[in-house]
Scaffold this motif. Sequence first.
Motif, PDB file in Angstrom:
ATOM      1  N   SER A 149       0.972  -1.143   0.044  1.00 49.40           N
ATOM      2  CA  SER A 149      -0.024   0.014   0.163  1.00 49.40           C
ATOM      3  C   SER A 149       0.789   1.135   0.021  1.00 49.40           C
ATOM      4  N   LEU A 150       1.826   1.148   0.607  1.00 49.14           N
ATOM      5  CA  LEU A 150       2.715   2.283   0.775  1.00 49.14           C
ATOM      6  C   LEU A 150       3.602   2.522  -0.609  1.00 49.14           C
ATOM      7  N   ALA A 151       3.758   1.488  -1.234  1.00 49.94           N
ATOM      8  CA  ALA A 151       4.519   1.736  -2.543  1.00 49.94           C
ATOM      9  C   ALA A 151       3.524   2.099  -3.626  1.00 49.94           C
ATOM     10  N   THR A 152       2.196   1.855  -3.529  1.00 51.28           N
ATOM     11  CA  THR A 152       1.402   2.274  -4.516  1.00 51.28           C
ATOM     12  C   THR A 152       0.177   3.290  -4.319  1.00 51.28           C
ATOM     13  N   LEU A 199       1.835  12.425   4.605  1.00 47.05           N
ATOM     14  CA  LEU A 199       2.412  11.646   5.824  1.00 47.05           C
ATOM     15  C   LEU A 199       4.166  11.519   5.663  1.00 47.05           C
ATOM     16  N   VAL A 200       4.710  12.157   4.380  1.00 52.61           N
ATOM     17  CA  VAL A 200       5.994  11.427   4.422  1.00 52.61           C
ATOM     18  C   VAL A 200       6.991  12.342   5.403  1.00 52.61           C
ATOM     19  N   PRO A 201       6.705  13.429   5.679  1.00 57.64           N
ATOM     20  CA  PRO A 201       7.510  14.012   6.635  1.00 57.64           C
ATOM     21  C   PRO A 201       7.448  13.343   7.976  1.00 57.64           C
ATOM     22  N   TYR A 202       6.120  12.416   8.183  1.00 58.23           N
ATOM     23  CA  TYR A 202       6.155  12.097   9.636  1.00 58.23           C
ATOM     24  C   TYR A 202       6.792  10.697   9.500  1.00 58.23           C
ATOM     25  N   PHE A 203       6.689  10.126   8.371  1.00 60.59           N
ATOM     26  CA  PHE A 203       7.478   8.635   8.202  1.00 60.59           C
ATOM     27  C   PHE A 203       8.780   8.787   8.320  1.00 60.59           C
ATOM     28  N   SER A 204       9.412  10.005   7.698  1.00 59.68           N
ATOM     29  CA  SER A 204      10.807  10.035   7.614  1.00 59.68           C
ATOM     30  C   SER A 204      11.155  10.224   9.173  1.00 59.68           C
ATOM     31  N   ARG A 205      10.461  11.150   9.887  1.00 62.19           N
ATOM     32  CA  ARG A 205      10.822  11.520  11.157  1.00 62.19           C
ATOM     33  C   ARG A 205      10.702  10.284  12.017  1.00 62.19           C
ATOM     34  N   PHE A 206       9.852   9.450  11.554  1.00 62.97           N
ATOM     35  CA  PHE A 206       9.716   8.134  12.366  1.00 62.97           C
ATOM     36  C   PHE A 206      10.827   7.181  12.373  1.00 62.97           C
ATOM     37  N   VAL A 207      11.115   7.149  11.010  1.00 64.57           N
ATOM     38  CA  VAL A 207      12.427   6.363  10.768  1.00 64.57           C
ATOM     39  C   VAL A 207      13.568   6.610  11.308  1.00 64.57           C
ATOM     40  N   LEU A 248      12.037  -1.205   9.290  1.00 69.38           N
ATOM     41  CA  LEU A 248      12.153   0.361   8.940  1.00 69.38           C
ATOM     42  C   LEU A 248      12.743   0.524   7.428  1.00 69.38           C
ATOM     43  N   MET A 249      13.811  -0.153   7.166  1.00 67.59           N
ATOM     44  CA  MET A 249      14.427   0.008   5.816  1.00 67.59           C
ATOM     45  C   MET A 249      13.518  -0.366   4.820  1.00 67.59           C
ATOM     46  N   ARG A 250      12.579  -1.601   5.049  1.00 64.31           N
ATOM     47  CA  ARG A 250      11.781  -1.965   4.157  1.00 64.31           C
ATOM     48  C   ARG A 250      10.742  -0.787   3.732  1.00 64.31           C
ATOM     49  N   LEU A 251      10.136  -0.206   4.859  1.00 69.35           N
ATOM     50  CA  LEU A 251       9.374   0.928   4.819  1.00 69.35           C
ATOM     51  C   LEU A 251       9.747   2.000   4.128  1.00 69.35           C
ATOM     52  N   ARG A 288      12.087   1.615   1.649  1.00 69.86           N
ATOM     53  CA  ARG A 288      12.071   1.001   0.288  1.00 69.86           C
ATOM     54  C   ARG A 288      10.689   1.462  -0.335  1.00 69.86           C
ATOM     55  N   SER A 289       9.837   1.053   0.329  1.00 72.65           N
ATOM     56  CA  SER A 289       8.243   1.253  -0.263  1.00 72.65           C
ATOM     57  C   SER A 289       7.863   2.560  -0.403  1.00 72.65           C
ATOM     58  N   ILE A 290       8.440   3.474   0.621  1.00 73.86           N
ATOM     59  CA  ILE A 290       8.073   4.996   0.483  1.00 73.86           C
ATOM     60  C   ILE A 290       8.846   5.434  -0.956  1.00 73.86           C
ATOM     61  N   LEU A 291      10.200   4.894  -1.109  1.00 74.12           N
ATOM     62  CA  LEU A 291      11.036   5.184  -2.401  1.00 74.12           C
ATOM     63  C   LEU A 291      10.382   4.756  -3.566  1.00 74.12           C
ATOM     64  N   GLN A 292       9.652   3.609  -3.415  1.00 73.48           N
ATOM     65  CA  GLN A 292       9.114   3.277  -4.654  1.00 73.48           C
ATOM     66  C   GLN A 292       7.720   3.750  -5.181  1.00 73.48           C
ATOM     67  N   ASN A 293       7.054   4.536  -4.102  1.00 67.10           N
ATOM     68  CA  ASN A 293       5.844   5.002  -4.457  1.00 67.10           C
ATOM     69  C   ASN A 293       6.028   6.274  -5.428  1.00 67.10           C
ATOM     70  N   PRO A 294       5.219   6.085  -6.732  1.00 69.16           N
ATOM     71  CA  PRO A 294       5.604   7.084  -7.759  1.00 69.16           C
ATOM     72  C   PRO A 294       4.883   8.474  -7.529  1.00 69.16           C
ATOM     73  N   HIS A 295       3.898   8.355  -6.486  1.00 70.44           N
ATOM     74  CA  HIS A 295       3.093   9.686  -6.172  1.00 70.44           C
ATOM     75  C   HIS A 295       3.777  10.696  -5.189  1.00 70.44           C
ATOM     76  N   ILE A 296       4.893  10.029  -4.530  1.00 69.66           N
ATOM     77  CA  ILE A 296       5.427  10.777  -3.687  1.00 69.66           C
ATOM     78  C   ILE A 296       6.751  11.558  -4.132  1.00 69.66           C
ATOM     79  N   HIS A 297       6.844  12.855  -3.599  1.00 69.90           N
ATOM     80  CA  HIS A 297       8.221  13.390  -3.862  1.00 69.90           C
ATOM     81  C   HIS A 297       9.004  13.405  -2.915  1.00 69.90           C
ATOM     82  N   ILE A 298       9.806  12.242  -2.880  1.00 69.86           N
ATOM     83  CA  ILE A 298      10.758  11.985  -1.792  1.00 69.86           C
ATOM     84  C   ILE A 298      11.819  12.832  -1.529  1.00 69.86           C
ATOM     85  N   GLU A 299      12.306  13.611  -2.613  1.00 72.16           N
ATOM     86  CA  GLU A 299      13.488  14.136  -2.837  1.00 72.16           C
ATOM     87  C   GLU A 299      13.558  15.134  -1.770  1.00 72.16           C
ATOM     88  N   LEU A 300      12.370  15.891  -1.316  1.00 67.85           N
ATOM     89  CA  LEU A 300      12.350  16.912  -0.411  1.00 67.85           C
ATOM     90  C   LEU A 300      12.750  16.493   1.004  1.00 67.85           C
TER      91      LEU A 300
END
Lengths: 666, 542
Positions: free
Chosen positions: B199-202, B209-217, B234-237, B239-251
Amino acid sequence: MEEDEIAGYVTAYLKKKGFTQTEKIFQEEFQTNKTNSSPLEPDIAKHILSFSQLESGPARFHDGYSRLRSWTHCSLDLYKHELLRVLYPVFIHCFMDLVAKGHVQEARHFFNTFREDHEMMHLRDLQKLEGVLSPTHLEEMEFAHSLRQSKFNIKICEYSYELLLQHLHSTQSTTILGIINEHINFQVTPGQPSSIVDDPEAVTLSGSSQDAANQINQKEIHWGLLEDSLEERLEKASSLLSDSEKGEGEAKEGETEENKKRPVEGGKQGASIKKVKKDKGGSATGKNTKAEVNTVSAAPRVKPELPMPIIPSEVEQSILEDLRNRVQLSSVALPSVSFYTFLNTHNGLSCSSISHDGSLVAGGFSDSSLKVWDMAKLGEQTASSLSQDENDTSQNPQMGQSGGGKRQYTLFQGHSGPVYAASFSPVGEFILSSSADSTIRLWSTTYNANLVCYKGHNYPVWDVQFSPVGHYFASSSHDRTARIWSMERIQPLRIMAGHLSDVDCVQWHANCNYIATGSSDKTVRLWDVQSGECVRVFVGHRSMILSLAMSPDGRYMASGDEDGTIMMWDLSSGRCLTPLIGHTSCVWSLAFSCEGSVLASGSADCSVKLWDVNTSTKVSRAEEKSGNASRLRSLKTLPTKSTPVYALRFSRRNLLFAGGALAKNG
Amino acid sequence: MSTVPKETIEVIAQSIGITNLSPDVAFALAPDLEYRIREIMQESIKCMRHSKRTILTADDVDSALALRNLEPIYGFTSNDPLRFKRAAGHKDLFYIDDKDVEFKDLIEAPLPKAPLDTSITSHWLAIEGVQPAIPENAPVEAPTEIRKSSEYKEDGIPVDIKLPVKHVITKELQLYFDKITELVLNKPASIPFRRALISLATDMGLHPLVPYFSRFVADEVAQNLHNLTLLFALMRLVRSILQNPHIHIELYLHQLMPPIITCVVAKRIGNRLSDNHWELRNFSVNLVASICKRFGNVYHNLQPRVTKTFLHAFLDPTKALPQHYGAIKGIAALGSRLVRLFILPNLEPYLLLLEPEMQPEKQRNETKRQEAWQVYGALLCAVGQCMHERAKIFSNLLSPPTRASSRPNGKAMIAMSSKRKASTENLMQQQQPPLKKLATDGPGGVVPMNSMSVDMQMQGSAGAFSTMMGVPNVGVSSMARQISNDNTMGREVGGQQSKVSSILAQAWKDDIDAGQLLSSVYELFGESLLSFIPKAEAGVFL
């Protein structure tokens, strides 16, 4: 042109037609006149020549058209798009000429060779014409018939026109020239060619009475709102309220007085409508003087031409309450949308309707049943919270005990064919339904019973709509008519005939003096309810019209078609202000917000779109002069979860209700 | 002419008992039949539209027939799609495959379940024009919304969760976040967690939620270095976030990278000896590599910074062996170029350092020894891969082990360089900076100028390489060079050994002869390296 040649052609013609006597005389005269030869008019010569060529068979059409086509495509870029417009009418008439002459095989070949050129613009027409294979079909098919009888109007600039004529004369393609002369009406405009943007009015097909449509659109219509409407009264009341609290009390007293007066009038009304209309008109003017004191909205006021039904005072109070609590919508303040999803419909839901306060939802099914849900009673938190905003207006006290106890809805049975439309009365105590069994039925939500069955149409009734004030309703049918009814009579009051094909949808004007009808003949017409005359014809859609909506100020009308195009029309000028393009499939439903600033459209592509009416009307009016009239503004697209949107309704407080059946997969 | 062939007419005529139909009649009927069919279809489409459908059903055709006062066609229901079968031997003949139904079966069959009754549910499609993210709505976030949230992010990231946050997260998203974090913390091996990862990946709309997730990790990694399973989760989490095409993780990369790198080069992961922390390190290395690959061209200082971190861990002899392992793996994952740049020059001294740890007589601690072997393996892997790539690139211009022999033949070299042009076009493209500047810039190689063209090209590519690495990298690489120089100087024992080290010290240069390099590396690693080199090339070298 050699004289001898012409003589040869003429004799050939005479021989062919069997005018032997004439031929002899001609020969004699020709011999005698040979000495003092007066040269024939070149035009006549050509005509004679062309006749001999005409006989040379169906290949003439094919050659002539393909020559015109290649010439057009090689013509100057600046004028090309204008000249291209000529091709389509020539194409279909060539085809129909071929069919009419019985060269069916050649016709089919011709059609298939060139159909690709026109598929983008006229796919539906081509599909219809494709099946025409014998001269009798041409007679029978209303579309082909109307094409044959009418002319295409093509706007073209002077130079393009000249180019075209020069080409036709120089190549002596008289076949094509004949078609163009017969079926195309050029409106030659001086100066530069029009912009390349496809102007919908550049090529128009006018009906068999070509000028009739233009003439019809010359008529004056009074699109203003009804005087002494509730809105007006509200404003009056609020202005008085601002003066003093005492004023408010007076205003209310005034209202109750009016209400007392009205029932007395109402008693008379039963007798003859026309007679009472005058009475009513008189009394209305009396009130009008009062209304004019206030500075109300910009829309002009008109007198009602129908005797108006009486609204009970408690209903009136609740409506006024709603109007006071109305949310102002605009391009920045978008409405909230509450969506009613029909589940487990098994593909049987053929229409749905939502009452004015959103508390009742009706669904018409293909198994002839009509089901009504009382959302306030469904007992869900969401529904009850909804109803708290909205439900205090609903004056229908009892929804009745639903049959099996388990059933959530009230089942109305009586029709014997799919129910194609349902409409709630403004207050919500009545529902009308129309069906394939060619009847319209009136149901009471209070007593859960069928009250009246209106028979009049001969074919399935596609649509039925209550008038904004209730009591009157309009219906439209496959029998190509629209009819006006009043609840108390089982015979229609008016029959509007004129559409060339099915009348698919009907809508009342805000002031109840007009109805609009949309048809499969791709036109929308506006009819005067009092006289039953057609007062406007709106031409421009490219496919069947499925939905109509009138703006609350009465100035504009929106119509949605099978392809997903929505057109916004100015009623007074009869012209399209702007096409709103965005939907990809049938537009099932349209609704204006209560102050007319937002248009909502629901479509089979599973989305509700919100359009900014103010910009789309204003901007285009400003740009009309510059020639670029396609400017629109889509405010928002709200996709649903694979649920086509069947019905839309703005409540009096500007909450948007939408309804649709969940599609199985997608 | 007509799309209905006259054979059809004949077949129909036969089926209703007319045998002597004249061809003329069939010929005349065919077009009319087509017209009638089209007419019926036109009417059925009208019925379809008025039933608010976009798919034509048998019912619509029946209603259309009724409109024309014709008898409907019996035997077709709309519920099941008709299965047409092609008649054998006829191209255009179809029939409906109707199965025989036994009466007995029909009677004995249990009653089918009653279909569910129609009902209505209501939900908010939009509230003041904004679609709430609830299951009833389509999972498509309006693009404007995403823009809004990213705009917000630029303003200021909620570094501390306790700080008052400006944007309000919907209840649904809060629930989602709580659920995911709970799964991570409590049931990292369960099936729901795996589903959550998918679900996180897709899923769309998780962006808020991304700021919260990164903070959490970041928090969890910092606090739970001893808990290997949690770190893995946590690392798998991540990875899933990285895989999600709808999230702009670079920030959020700056916030996410430290915990990931921690998982690569942490001193101690897990509290038991049996914990397989190597696997976690490998997993995290892959994450780092994928991030660098994806965002390296957008954020120029990303890769240099990561490299610097790894290099520090690698070159510090006081660091624990698992840290070295992570660093070597990390550098190797970032590309063979970096291996040549940083590992090869330091290979020899490092191996000297490592060797005692690997021998049972010198290192008594079993675990330490194992660790050393792991590091050795990683090193071998990195160098081997690097050599493999070199061998691939230069396979068509294998040169003899010594440069001197090729020098006299200048023409041959030029020819060779043109050959190289074809094979390593990317290297050639970097040849643009002017020669002079590079001659002074290139700190390592002042090569005799007797074969001008080749040298120029070599210089150019070497110089371009260092410029490409970017400004911050220059410091690192020069430092590395210095270190390697120090090492080589200190280690000049003479003979073969010193030659190997000097060749390795040159390894960062692009143009170093693959054959020479390989042979020297071979001397250090022995036969075990051969598995990385393609057979053909190996034959040439050894």
